[in-house]
Design a protein around this motif. Sequence first.
Motif, mmCIF file in Angstrom:
data_model
loop_
_atom_site.group_PDB
_atom_site.id
_atom_site.type_symbol
_atom_site.label_atom_id
_atom_site.label_comp_id
_atom_site.label_asym_id
_atom_site.label_seq_id
_atom_site.Cartn_x
_atom_site.Cartn_y
_atom_site.Cartn_z
ATOM 1 N N ALA A 6 0.934 4.024 -2.781
ATOM 2 C CA ALA A 6 0.706 5.433 -2.440
ATOM 3 C C ALA A 6 1.868 6.303 -2.912
ATOM 4 O O ALA A 6 1.658 7.397 -3.446
ATOM 5 N N GLN B 29 0.830 -1.204 0.000
ATOM 6 C CA GLN B 29 0.000 0.000 0.000
ATOM 7 C C GLN B 29 0.868 1.260 0.000
ATOM 8 O O GLN B 29 0.537 2.245 -0.668
ATOM 9 N N LYS C 92 1.617 6.787 -6.586
ATOM 10 C CA LYS C 92 0.598 7.784 -6.933
ATOM 11 C C LYS C 92 1.105 9.194 -6.631
ATOM 12 O O LYS C 92 0.873 10.122 -7.407
#
Length: 368
Positions: A191, A187, A194
């Motif tokens: 993240a 994750q 992104k």
Amino acid sequence: MTPRQPNTSFDQLLSQLSTRLINSEHAETQTCIAEAIAAFGAYVDADRCYVFEFSEDISSMSNTHEWVRDGQSAHIDDLQGVTSGDLPYFFEQMRRSHQFITNDVGQLPANAENEKAEFQRESIKSVICIGLVANNKLLGFVGCDMVHDTYQWSEEDIRHLSLVANMIANTLEREQTYQKLIETQRQLEEANSKLQALATIDGLTGIANRRALDEALEKEVKRAKRQRTGIAVLLIDIDHFKSFNDAYGHLKGDEALKQVADALATIMQRSTDFVARYGGEEFAVIMSTDSAWQALRKANEILDAVENLDITHERSDTDPYLTVSIGGYFEVPKADAEVAGTIQQLLNNADMGLYQAKDDGRNCIRFY
């Protein structure tokens, strides 16, 4: 059933199992649990030994490991996703006491009809299940079945299986912690990816921003030097954009910027093309090309594409529709050229071309 071995033998077995489980690597965990229940099942002369894991809310369970004595039937495949509605009495016992022990399944109470039917289906006469508890959380259970004859489970049997359950529970908790760590890392990587994308994308137009342009220029200059190929830079400026914003408002101005960006991205589609918002109403294009003529041809396509958007601009001194001015520069970087200096030269000379295009009346292309 054959007699149990002396306690010292179980202590030796327990020591071997704990050492194996504690020292197991992540990739070995499932194999080590399977080895542990096989060793314990053989030691206590059971017909089956198995591990079930509960769902997070203890509303269902699945058989994850199973050892069966030679000649006995395996049931792991048909014991997946068993719900508390299927075996309500069993689930209640496990939730309440973390144990389910019966010496004779035929003597189960009337409210355990589902359990009795399931045990009979599996030809089970006696069963013992001890919960896998770690940090006060019930993860599942380890159990043993007797098929041929009923069996009186002793306090020693319960103690032995409880010790094995503790080892497996700690191993499962370690595995779950590891999996949670891996998921957290995944994750975080997602993240970060992104965030990295957001850091290099212009929030308004959706194309690359100045930071990404700088990175792309460095990459392309190094590639051009290495492969001894040419590189062209086009700087595109929307003509009289301030007067456009004054006349139509900033929302219309933002929409015009998006349309111009889309037109540029549509034209420059090769993997070696790069389009970015340079700042304000300016855009930049990087091209890997063999000649200034090819770059000039693309610049003409851009000029026409923007005018063909038919964005009305009544305040323009150049044209009744939105237009752009384009400055370009082409170079084949020398192998020994300094990268930063080459980048600065590309941008400066393209900017000089843009200045000349504006000075010559706008809505035109000039190469320096």
